[in-house]
Enzyme design. Structure first.
Site, PDB file in Angstrom:
ATOM      1  N   GLU A  35       0.842  -1.208   0.000  1.00 20.76           N
ATOM      2  CA  GLU A  35       0.000   0.000   0.000  1.00 20.76           C
ATOM      3  C   GLU A  35       0.877   1.259   0.000  1.00 20.76           C
ATOM      4  O   GLU A  35       0.697   2.157   0.810  1.00 20.76           O
ATOM      5  CB  GLU A  35      -0.975  -0.005   1.188  1.00 20.76           C
ATOM      6  CG  GLU A  35      -2.211   0.827   0.919  1.00 20.76           C
ATOM      7  CD  GLU A  35      -3.303   0.698   1.980  1.00 20.76           C
ATOM      8  OE1 GLU A  35      -4.330   1.378   1.819  1.00 20.76           O
ATOM      9  OE2 GLU A  35      -3.138  -0.076   2.948  1.00 20.76           O
ATOM     10  N   TYR A 105      -0.060  -7.769  -1.533  1.00 17.98           N
ATOM     11  CA  TYR A 105      -1.086  -6.972  -0.860  1.00 17.98           C
ATOM     12  C   TYR A 105      -2.424  -7.504  -1.360  1.00 17.98           C
ATOM     13  O   TYR A 105      -2.903  -7.152  -2.435  1.00 17.98           O
ATOM     14  CB  TYR A 105      -0.896  -5.489  -1.193  1.00 17.98           C
ATOM     15  CG  TYR A 105      -1.952  -4.582  -0.612  1.00 17.98           C
ATOM     16  CD1 TYR A 105      -2.489  -4.809   0.656  1.00 17.98           C
ATOM     17  CD2 TYR A 105      -2.420  -3.485  -1.330  1.00 17.98           C
ATOM     18  CE1 TYR A 105      -3.461  -3.978   1.182  1.00 17.98           C
ATOM     19  CE2 TYR A 105      -3.384  -2.634  -0.808  1.00 17.98           C
ATOM     20  CZ  TYR A 105      -3.899  -2.891   0.445  1.00 17.98           C
ATOM     21  OH  TYR A 105      -4.869  -2.055   0.972  1.00 17.98           O
ATOM     22  N   ASP A 144       0.514  -7.988   3.522  1.00 21.19           N
ATOM     23  CA  ASP A 144      -0.805  -7.806   4.113  1.00 21.19           C
ATOM     24  C   ASP A 144      -1.751  -8.752   3.385  1.00 21.19           C
ATOM     25  O   ASP A 144      -2.190  -8.470   2.274  1.00 21.19           O
ATOM     26  CB  ASP A 144      -1.235  -6.344   3.949  1.00 21.19           C
ATOM     27  CG  ASP A 144      -2.641  -6.072   4.450  1.00 21.19           C
ATOM     28  OD1 ASP A 144      -3.299  -7.018   4.945  1.00 21.19           O
ATOM     29  OD2 ASP A 144      -3.084  -4.911   4.345  1.00 21.19           O
ATOM     30  N   ASN A 146      -4.683  -9.676   4.503  1.00 23.67           N
ATOM     31  CA  ASN A 146      -6.066  -9.261   4.755  1.00 23.67           C
ATOM     32  C   ASN A 146      -6.963 -10.387   5.244  1.00 23.67           C
ATOM     33  O   ASN A 146      -8.128 -10.492   4.829  1.00 23.67           O
ATOM     34  CB  ASN A 146      -6.654  -8.602   3.497  1.00 23.67           C
ATOM     35  CG  ASN A 146      -6.661  -7.076   3.615  1.00 23.67           C
ATOM     36  OD1 ASN A 146      -6.992  -6.532   4.666  1.00 23.67           O
ATOM     37  ND2 ASN A 146      -6.297  -6.395   2.542  1.00 23.67           N
ATOM     38  N   ASP A 241      -1.232   2.206  10.277  1.00 24.20           N
ATOM     39  CA  ASP A 241      -2.212   1.461  11.060  1.00 24.20           C
ATOM     40  C   ASP A 241      -1.799  -0.010  11.181  1.00 24.20           C
ATOM     41  O   ASP A 241      -2.392  -0.768  11.943  1.00 24.20           O
ATOM     42  CB  ASP A 241      -3.623   1.584  10.476  1.00 24.20           C
ATOM     43  CG  ASP A 241      -3.711   1.325   8.981  1.00 24.20           C
ATOM     44  OD1 ASP A 241      -2.655   1.233   8.314  1.00 24.20           O
ATOM     45  OD2 ASP A 241      -4.838   1.230   8.468  1.00 24.20           O
TER      46      ASP A 241
END
Length: 250
Positions: A35, A105, A144, A146, A241
């Site tokens: 990201e 990602y 990531d 997710n 984050d």
């Protein structure tokens, strides 16, 4: 050898929050970022003083992945060779002498699981790609992803069973990945460790309360796990984050 992975939620924002200092202090051999929300036209990736490889999304300011490497890889490829999945800059693969490193990602299924169908198609295509690499040499998948795989991997499992990242479909898909000959390296070393998270909402002081999710991983092929010394979550590092995760190779 140390490999660090981090969803920086915008590389320019991360730079203003100490990313360059973190890279120098950590002194890892390879960094995988997700990201990044930037292209080579609007960010000078040479500032890090390492070999850099960027896969940007067609959509400006969206998604994107980056690998920084002290050693120049044998080969670097972008995407997985399927046009439907390669427009968002989500995959970079770097080949080294002993392994393939895949920086990923994975798409978020979004609110009300609106993008779950696409997410499932992406996962399926990615897994086929990983298996094709695995036939050649060991694979390290990082990034990531997710998904919080088990209830231990997020603070509030009961209230999130229908939410993106903890739907039964996504969790089953991750189980399927592991069944194909891959290992969640963090759980390999810390099978019962609780309150170990890599992402926290910006709302409700979630990070302060450690109300988080573990959705960032190093997944390694079974034939490589004996070469791994440790798999760590660097939860004391701020700037996004997400926090970074680290793989230590013998």
């Amino acid at each position: 050898m140390k490999i660090v992975s981090w969803n920086v939620n915008g590389i320019r924002a991360a730079m203003s929050k100490g990313l360059e200092e973190f890279i120098k202090k950590e002194n890892a051999d390879i960094y995988c970022f997700q990201e990044i929300k930037a292209t080579e036209n609007d960010f000078d990736f040479s500032v890090f003083g390492m070999n850099f490889y960027v896969n940007s999304a067609i959509k400006k300011g969206y998604s994107g992945t980056l690998i920084l490497s002290k050693e120049k890889p044998i080969n670097v490829s972008y995407g997985i060779g399927i046009e439907e999945h390669d427009g968002e800059g989500r995959i970079i693969t770097a080949e080294y002498s002993d392994f393939f490193l895949v920086n990923a990602y994975i798409p978020n299924s979004q609110k009300e699981l609106k993008r779950l169908g696409y997410r499932m198609k992406f996962d399926s295509a990615l897994y086929e790609y990983l298996l094709s690499l695995k036939k050649i040499k060991p694979v390290i998948l990082t990034g990531d992803l997710n998904v919080a795989h088990k209830e231990i991997d997020l603070k509030n499992p009961k209230t999130n069973t229908m939410n993106a990242g903890f739907s039964i479909e996504e969790r089953n898909d991750f189980s399927r990945l592991l069944s194909l000959g891959f290992i969640d390296s963090f759980r390999y070393f810390y099978p019962e460790k609780k309150d170990a998270y890599t992402w926290w909402s910006y709302m409700f002081r979630a990070r302060e309360k450690n109300t988080g999710w573990r959705i960032d991983y190093f997944v390694v092929s079974e034939d490589f796990i004996s070469n791994v010394e440790d798999s760590l979550i660097l939860s004391d590092v701020y700037g996004s984050d997400h926090c970074p995760v680290e793989l230590v190779i013998k």
